[in-house]
Design an enzyme around this catalytic site. Structure first.
Site, PDB file in Angstrom:
ATOM      1  N   ARG A 159       0.999  -1.316  -0.032  1.00 21.70           N
ATOM      2  CA  ARG A 159      -0.295  -0.310   0.002  1.00 21.70           C
ATOM      3  C   ARG A 159       0.964   0.849  -0.094  1.00 21.70           C
ATOM      4  O   ARG A 159       0.666   2.112  -0.514  1.00 21.70           O
ATOM      5  CB  ARG A 159      -1.071  -0.280   1.230  1.00 21.70           C
ATOM      6  CG  ARG A 159      -1.754   1.276   1.405  1.00 21.70           C
ATOM      7  CD  ARG A 159      -2.657   1.068   2.467  1.00 21.70           C
ATOM      8  NE  ARG A 159      -3.255   0.003   3.074  1.00 21.70           N
ATOM      9  CZ  ARG A 159      -3.699  -1.226   2.935  1.00 21.70           C
ATOM     10  NH1 ARG A 159      -4.913  -0.880   1.479  1.00 21.70           N
ATOM     11  NH2 ARG A 159      -3.426  -2.420   3.635  1.00 21.70           N
ATOM     12  N   TYR A 160       1.748   1.155   0.909  1.00 20.32           N
ATOM     13  CA  TYR A 160       3.014   2.205   0.603  1.00 20.32           C
ATOM     14  C   TYR A 160       4.322   2.085   0.301  1.00 20.32           C
ATOM     15  O   TYR A 160       4.822   1.104  -0.092  1.00 20.32           O
ATOM     16  CB  TYR A 160       3.537   2.784   2.232  1.00 20.32           C
ATOM     17  CG  TYR A 160       1.583   2.509   3.330  1.00 20.32           C
ATOM     18  CD1 TYR A 160       1.370   4.294   2.899  1.00 20.32           C
ATOM     19  CD2 TYR A 160       1.351   2.089   3.932  1.00 20.32           C
ATOM     20  CE1 TYR A 160       0.184   4.400   3.578  1.00 20.32           C
ATOM     21  CE2 TYR A 160       0.133   2.381   4.623  1.00 20.32           C
ATOM     22  CZ  TYR A 160      -0.159   3.312   4.344  1.00 20.32           C
ATOM     23  OH  TYR A 160      -1.809   3.729   5.400  1.00 20.32           O
TER      24      TYR A 160
ATOM     25  N   ARG B   7       7.206   0.102   1.670  1.00 17.79           N
ATOM     26  CA  ARG B   7       7.276  -1.008   2.939  1.00 17.79           C
ATOM     27  C   ARG B   7       5.506  -2.042   2.541  1.00 17.79           C
ATOM     28  O   ARG B   7       4.944  -1.325   2.074  1.00 17.79           O
ATOM     29  CB  ARG B   7       6.785  -0.188   4.609  1.00 17.79           C
ATOM     30  CG  ARG B   7       5.121   0.615   4.791  1.00 17.79           C
ATOM     31  CD  ARG B   7       4.890   1.270   5.949  1.00 17.79           C
ATOM     32  NE  ARG B   7       4.236   2.519   5.938  1.00 17.79           N
ATOM     33  CZ  ARG B   7       4.395   3.785   5.574  1.00 17.79           C
ATOM     34  NH1 ARG B   7       5.314   4.034   4.668  1.00 17.79           N
ATOM     35  NH2 ARG B   7       3.288   4.131   5.764  1.00 17.79           N
TER      36      ARG B   7
ATOM     37  N   CYS C 127      -5.120 -17.605  14.134  1.00 19.61           N
ATOM     38  CA  CYS C 127      -4.837 -16.131  15.034  1.00 19.61           C
ATOM     39  C   CYS C 127      -4.491 -17.160  15.971  1.00 19.61           C
ATOM     40  O   CYS C 127      -5.686 -18.376  16.657  1.00 19.61           O
ATOM     41  CB  CYS C 127      -5.750 -15.561  15.729  1.00 19.61           C
ATOM     42  SG  CYS C 127      -5.417 -14.696  14.533  1.00 19.61           S
TER      43      CYS C 127
ATOM     44  N   CYS D 255     -10.515 -11.861  17.840  1.00 22.74           N
ATOM     45  CA  CYS D 255     -11.555 -11.116  18.312  1.00 22.74           C
ATOM     46  C   CYS D 255     -13.092 -10.387  17.485  1.00 22.74           C
ATOM     47  O   CYS D 255     -12.835 -11.087  16.020  1.00 22.74           O
ATOM     48  CB  CYS D 255     -10.670  -9.534  17.599  1.00 22.74           C
ATOM     49  SG  CYS D 255      -8.756 -10.194  18.561  1.00 22.74           S
TER      50      CYS D 255
ATOM     51  N   CYS E  62     -12.590  -8.124  14.292  1.00 21.53           N
ATOM     52  CA  CYS E  62     -11.163  -7.778  13.290  1.00 21.53           C
ATOM     53  C   CYS E  62     -11.370  -7.714  12.137  1.00 21.53           C
ATOM     54  O   CYS E  62     -12.731  -7.768  11.695  1.00 21.53           O
ATOM     55  CB  CYS E  62     -10.834  -9.704  13.271  1.00 21.53           C
ATOM     56  SG  CYS E  62      -9.570  -9.861  12.502  1.00 21.53           S
TER      57      CYS E  62
ATOM     58  N   ARG F 115      -9.602  -8.364   9.083  1.00 22.75           N
ATOM     59  CA  ARG F 115      -9.673  -9.348   8.180  1.00 22.75           C
ATOM     60  C   ARG F 115     -10.083 -10.503   8.660  1.00 22.75           C
ATOM     61  O   ARG F 115     -10.010 -11.299   8.579  1.00 22.75           O
ATOM     62  CB  ARG F 115      -8.286  -9.258   8.458  1.00 22.75           C
ATOM     63  CG  ARG F 115      -7.304  -8.565   8.123  1.00 22.75           C
ATOM     64  CD  ARG F 115      -5.520  -9.401   7.586  1.00 22.75           C
ATOM     65  NE  ARG F 115      -5.059  -8.057   6.608  1.00 22.75           N
ATOM     66  CZ  ARG F 115      -4.033  -7.477   7.449  1.00 22.75           C
ATOM     67  NH1 ARG F 115      -4.181  -7.614   8.617  1.00 22.75           N
ATOM     68  NH2 ARG F 115      -3.348  -6.326   7.194  1.00 22.75           N
TER      69      ARG F 115
ATOM     70  N   ASP G  79     -13.023  -0.207  11.627  1.00 28.86           N
ATOM     71  CA  ASP G  79     -13.313  -0.099   9.903  1.00 28.86           C
ATOM     72  C   ASP G  79     -14.212  -0.742  10.359  1.00 28.86           C
ATOM     73  O   ASP G  79     -15.243  -1.217  11.514  1.00 28.86           O
ATOM     74  CB  ASP G  79     -11.941  -1.102  10.083  1.00 28.86           C
ATOM     75  CG  ASP G  79     -10.339  -0.535  10.142  1.00 28.86           C
ATOM     76  OD1 ASP G  79     -10.364   0.802   9.462  1.00 28.86           O
ATOM     77  OD2 ASP G  79      -9.945  -1.237  10.351  1.00 28.86           O
TER      78      ASP G  79
ATOM     79  N   ASP H 205      -8.266   4.077   8.951  1.00 27.30           N
ATOM     80  CA  ASP H 205      -7.755   3.244   7.689  1.00 27.30           C
ATOM     81  C   ASP H 205      -8.963   4.113   6.708  1.00 27.30           C
ATOM     82  O   ASP H 205     -10.166   3.347   6.393  1.00 27.30           O
ATOM     83  CB  ASP H 205      -7.432   2.099   7.346  1.00 27.30           C
ATOM     84  CG  ASP H 205      -6.449   1.613   7.234  1.00 27.30           C
ATOM     85  OD1 ASP H 205      -5.569   2.075   7.020  1.00 27.30           O
ATOM     86  OD2 ASP H 205      -5.461   1.328   8.945  1.00 27.30           O
TER      87      ASP H 205
ATOM     88  N   LYS I 123      -4.026   5.518   5.718  1.00 27.04           N
ATOM     89  CA  LYS I 123      -4.202   6.240   7.171  1.00 27.04           C
ATOM     90  C   LYS I 123      -4.219   7.447   7.040  1.00 27.04           C
ATOM     91  O   LYS I 123      -3.451   8.449   6.142  1.00 27.04           O
ATOM     92  CB  LYS I 123      -3.490   5.592   8.373  1.00 27.04           C
ATOM     93  CG  LYS I 123      -4.004   3.353   8.508  1.00 27.04           C
ATOM     94  CD  LYS I 123      -2.652   3.418   9.433  1.00 27.04           C
ATOM     95  CE  LYS I 123      -2.622   1.891  10.386  1.00 27.04           C
ATOM     96  NZ  LYS I 123      -2.461   1.121   8.640  1.00 27.04           N
TER      97      LYS I 123
END
Length: 351
Positions: free
Chosen positions: A92-93, A96, A105, A109, A112, A114, A275, A312, A319
């Protein structure tokens, strides 16, 4: 206090552990058909079953409201897929990339972002072929300065696998920073072994750990010991927290968390606005509520303990700091948000 001896991965497990009453089992099972369930014994012990609004339970015990999808919610709220040149990479950037090395996981959560992309049914890790292609992409892209290892949670991998990835990335000269994003030190702290810590270290790369933690009660003695093991090995930690209704949506709750993190040598980094993941509207606050909390935190806290409050921008636009001039309120719950390229996007609260 609940004493589970093994991870809880189904509605029946939650009932047997005393975390859910039997009458709720069918409703919880219906959520489990859509989204993965997992609660570690460590987290189960933190849950106060006598408190109907317990902040730990709210993060991990499924809620039937997760099956209600708001019209503004989307399966890929921050646009990972649109920015994925090869499997496992999100670029995205310019400087990085994310390397999504695991799809599972230790805990799932309930908020989440994702949640549509993680779970045991999706395979635990990248295949050897997928990982090779991802590493080849990084090696062929000299602009990449930092690799953020995420998932899923990469700390579910064995120490041997972590060492293999560290070594492979260590052989790419233009990569200087390795950042591992994880929940494990606070949800399954005994996984942070000496072998894992050794596997994270690199002779010529700077290694960070980004710790996802949302409530001060997550920082118990075992979690603090796991954090200390990493910091004492020379690995800096930064925190990521999600602003969650009913969990930490008050200055008091966040003050306690941020002071606890700073005292534990974890630098508060991001406070994420929720999100637009499907079935998570009951967790989101309004932006105005978040800004008011941040204003109060500035009155109370040292700059050492202050995170950046960020959103985001939906649709893979990156962001933005919600306290910055890039954000303009244009109506009740409606905003114009300028991304890093100057493009303006409309956003409205979805609660």
């Amino acid at each position: 206090m609940t004493r589970a001896l093994a991870p809880l991965k189904s509605a029946r497990d939650l009932v047997d552990a005393g975390l859910v009453v039997a009458e709720r089992e069918p409703a919880i099972a219906a959520v489990g058909q859509k989204y993965a369930i997992a609660i570690t014994p460590h987290i189960a012990q933190l849950i106060d079953v006598t408190d109907a609004s317990d902040a730990i339970a709210r993060q991990f015990i499924p809620d039937p409201r997760e099956l209600r999808v708001h019209e503004s919610e989307i399966a890929d709220p921050i646009g990972d897929d649109a920015m994925s040149p090869v499997t496992g990479i999100v670029h995205r950037y310019a400087d990085r990339v994310l390397l999504k090395i695991a799809s599972v996981c230790s805990v799932y959560c309930r908020f989440c972002f994702r949640r549509e992309m993680v779970g045991p049914e999706l395979g635990e890790t990248l295949t050897a072929r997928e990982l090779k292609h991802a590493l080849d992409y990084i090696a062929a892209t000299p602009e990449i300065w930092e690799v953020i290892l995420t998932g899923g949670d990469p700390f579910v991998l064995s120490a041997r696998r972590v060492r293999d990835v560290t070594t492979a990335l260590g052989n790419i000269p233009h990569v200087k920073i390795l950042r591992w994003h994880t929940r494990v030190p606070v949800v399954d702290p005994h996984r942070v072994t000496d072998d894992l810590v050794a596997a994270l270290t690199s002779s010529d790369k700077t290694v960070f750990v980004g710790l996802h933690v949302n409530h001060a009660r997550e920082l118990n003695a075992d979690a603090l010991a796991a954090i200390s093991k990493l910091v004492d090995a020379g690995i800096p930690l930064v925190s990521q927290t999600v602003l969650l209704k009913g969990v930490n949506d008050s200055a008091d709750a966040l003050e306690a968390l941020l002071r606890g993190l700073t005292a534990a040598r974890v630098t508060p980094y991001y406070l994420h606005h929720g999100d637009l993941a499907p079935g998570t509207s009951h967790f989101r606050t309004t932006i105005a509520q978040g800004l008011a909390i941040m204003e109060e935190l500035r009155r109370r806290l040292s700059g050492l303990a202050m995170p950046e409050y960020v959103l985001d921008i939906p649709g893979a636009h990156g962001k933005v700091a919600l306290t910055s001039a890039a954000v303009t309120r244009v109506g009740d719950g409606h905003y114009e948000i300028r991304d890093r390229f100057g493009t303006v996007h409309r956003y409205r609260d979805c609660v």
